[in-house]
Design an enzyme around this catalytic site. Sequence first.
Site, PDB file in Angstrom:
ATOM      1  CB  CYS A  72      95.155  17.830  11.857  1.00  0.00           C
ATOM      2  SG  CYS A  72      95.084  19.167  10.660  1.00  0.00           S
ATOM      3  CG  HIS A  87      94.797  19.607  15.635  1.00  0.00           C
ATOM      4  ND1 HIS A  87      95.985  20.066  15.126  1.00  0.00           N
ATOM      5  CD2 HIS A  87      93.857  19.823  14.671  1.00  0.00           C
ATOM      6  CE1 HIS A  87      95.767  20.544  13.908  1.00  0.00           C
ATOM      7  NE2 HIS A  87      94.500  20.419  13.609  1.00  0.00           N
ATOM      8  CG  ASN A 130      95.382  23.545  11.666  1.00  0.00           C
ATOM      9  OD1 ASN A 130      96.329  22.805  11.941  1.00  0.00           O
ATOM     10  ND2 ASN A 130      94.219  23.087  11.257  1.00  0.00           N
TER      11      ASN A 130
HETATM   12  O1  UT7 Z   1      92.724  20.754  11.409  1.00  0.00           O
HETATM   13  C1  UT7 Z   1      91.975  19.984  10.542  1.00  0.00           C
HETATM   14  C2  UT7 Z   1      90.545  20.059  10.806  1.00  0.00           C
HETATM   15  N1  UT7 Z   1      90.067  21.364  10.487  1.00  0.00           N
HETATM   16  C3  UT7 Z   1      89.246  21.946  11.326  1.00  0.00           C
HETATM   17  O2  UT7 Z   1      88.974  21.411  12.386  1.00  0.00           O
HETATM   18  C4  UT7 Z   1      88.614  23.246  10.903  1.00  0.00           C
HETATM   19  C5  UT7 Z   1      87.135  23.128  11.070  1.00  0.00           C
HETATM   20  N2  UT7 Z   1      86.360  24.264  10.641  1.00  0.00           N
HETATM   21  C6  UT7 Z   1      86.409  25.490  11.230  1.00  0.00           C
HETATM   22  O3  UT7 Z   1      87.274  25.796  12.013  1.00  0.00           O
HETATM   23  C7  UT7 Z   1      85.273  26.420  10.929  1.00  0.00           C
HETATM   24  O4  UT7 Z   1      84.339  25.734  10.150  1.00  0.00           O
HETATM   25  C8  UT7 Z   1      85.630  27.726  10.203  1.00  0.00           C
HETATM   26  C9  UT7 Z   1      86.422  28.631  11.108  1.00  0.00           C
HETATM   27  C10 UT7 Z   1      86.405  27.412   8.945  1.00  0.00           C
HETATM   28  C11 UT7 Z   1      84.317  28.474   9.851  1.00  0.00           C
HETATM   29  O5  UT7 Z   1      83.518  28.638  11.017  1.00  0.00           O
HETATM   30  P1  UT7 Z   1      81.999  28.089  11.044  1.00  0.00           P
HETATM   31  O6  UT7 Z   1      81.440  28.411  12.364  1.00  0.00           O
HETATM   32  O7  UT7 Z   1      81.983  26.677  10.622  1.00  0.00           O
HETATM   33  O8  UT7 Z   1      81.285  28.864   9.937  1.00  0.00           O
HETATM   34  P2  UT7 Z   1      80.602  30.268  10.086  1.00  0.00           P
HETATM   35  O9  UT7 Z   1      79.134  30.034  10.077  1.00  0.00           O
HETATM   36  O10 UT7 Z   1      81.196  31.013  11.203  1.00  0.00           O
HETATM   37  O11 UT7 Z   1      81.072  30.974   8.804  1.00  0.00           O
HETATM   38  C12 UT7 Z   1      80.639  30.637   7.535  1.00  0.00           C
HETATM   39  C13 UT7 Z   1      80.495  31.938   6.767  1.00  0.00           C
HETATM   40  C14 UT7 Z   1      80.378  31.756   5.300  1.00  0.00           C
HETATM   41  O12 UT7 Z   1      79.556  32.783   4.791  1.00  0.00           O
HETATM   42  P3  UT7 Z   1      78.008  32.538   4.462  1.00  0.00           P
HETATM   43  O13 UT7 Z   1      78.002  31.472   3.420  1.00  0.00           O
HETATM   44  O14 UT7 Z   1      77.383  32.106   5.738  1.00  0.00           O
HETATM   45  O15 UT7 Z   1      77.546  33.874   4.003  1.00  0.00           O
HETATM   46  C15 UT7 Z   1      81.786  32.006   4.817  1.00  0.00           C
HETATM   47  O16 UT7 Z   1      81.844  32.460   3.493  1.00  0.00           O
HETATM   48  O17 UT7 Z   1      81.666  32.725   6.992  1.00  0.00           O
HETATM   49  C16 UT7 Z   1      82.246  33.071   5.750  1.00  0.00           C
HETATM   50  N3  UT7 Z   1      83.689  33.087   5.892  1.00  0.00           N
HETATM   51  C17 UT7 Z   1      84.409  34.173   6.203  1.00  0.00           C
HETATM   52  N4  UT7 Z   1      84.066  35.454   6.456  1.00  0.00           N
HETATM   53  C18 UT7 Z   1      85.048  36.322   6.739  1.00  0.00           C
HETATM   54  C19 UT7 Z   1      84.532  32.044   5.762  1.00  0.00           C
HETATM   55  N5  UT7 Z   1      85.784  32.438   5.954  1.00  0.00           N
HETATM   56  C20 UT7 Z   1      85.742  33.760   6.231  1.00  0.00           C
HETATM   57  C21 UT7 Z   1      86.716  34.720   6.521  1.00  0.00           C
HETATM   58  N6  UT7 Z   1      86.343  35.977   6.772  1.00  0.00           N
HETATM   59  N7  UT7 Z   1      88.031  34.404   6.579  1.00  0.00           N
END
Ligand code: UT7
Length: 329
Positions: A116, A256, A286
Amino acid sequence: MTTIRAAITGVNGYVPEYILTNAELEKMVDTSDEWITSRTGIKERRILKGEGLGTSHMAARAVEGLLSKTGTAPSDVDLLICATTTPDYVFPSTANLICDMVGIRAIGSFDIQAACSGFLYALTIGSQFIETGKYKKIVVVGADKMSAIVDYTDRTTCVLFGDGAGAVLLEPDPDGNGILDSIIRSDGVGQHHLFQKAGGSRYPSTRDTVEKRWHYVYQDGPSVFKFAVKNMADVSAEVMERNHLKSEDVAWLVPHQANKRIIEATANRMGIGMEKVMINIQRYGNTTAATIPLCLFDYEAQLHKGDNLILAAFGGGFTWGALYVKWAY
Ligand code: UT7
């Protein structure tokens, strides 16, 4: 001695027609518009459909438009650099294919792979050739067809990415506008948090790697999130500090577009309001190397000569960086 600066003198973008909405993703995986919007800021993304169309297809459309709007003949271009993580082939390079598609012949062209952060790496490299006086017109492209490597059964990644391309023209600037400073960084500590395991020389694609789904993007989102928030904010603050820029001196942050919350944290650290932050993540998701040139393209009409821009990125590797650009037109 006068310093030659490399200025962006034109920008163009291209996104494919097909719109993949959060509503459609709700039917594909266990997710919701509410979760995607609140956790990422994304509402929809573009997907390149069509047999045999790769990243070069979108990049060539972006470059064609760039040459036409800047009145540049293909024969005037001295060098073309393409930042991409989803090249059409392992080889030849996507830059090579783009040149062929737009009628640019017998110049240097090559790809840069820094996930990225690729566009910032490519801009930094391109600017060196202008600053030394070696070249006068360089095309820098950021393009990715992320849909080619996204697993549409994996809800943790498939909601995040989209396809697109953006391109800029770099030329020497007589007034000293252009790329005034650049910081690019990488750290292999991140290699297992965000990567595509198979398809390279370590694990060439086989039936076994495909069955294990190693040909798709893997991301440990929460770990990447922590690194991204810290490093994109730190490097943006660092480039401001070493150029004696206060928050009121910055006209635009061009971040980004991976996650709206990472963008907000970066703006907050820089002390600048969200009204000065370019955001189009809600429409494109993204698009990896394409996010920054697509932002510049979308906001081009609002930019003024002399505006101070901070371009910032964070991506797989890890890679990250920030550029200080004085807008030239
Ligand atoms: O561009 C390259 C660099 N990439 C990035 O900068 C991306 C960085 N990461 C992110 O943007 C975030 O980590 C995410 C958007 C991917 C996730 O957000 P988060 O705040 O880190 O995590 P969260 O606590 O909000 O969500 C995690 C939970 C998990 O469930 P459990 O294990 O807590 O029960 C996931 O399984 O959210 C679950 N989850 C979803 N739920 C509904 C993950 N994806 C989804 C989804 N829909 N699409």
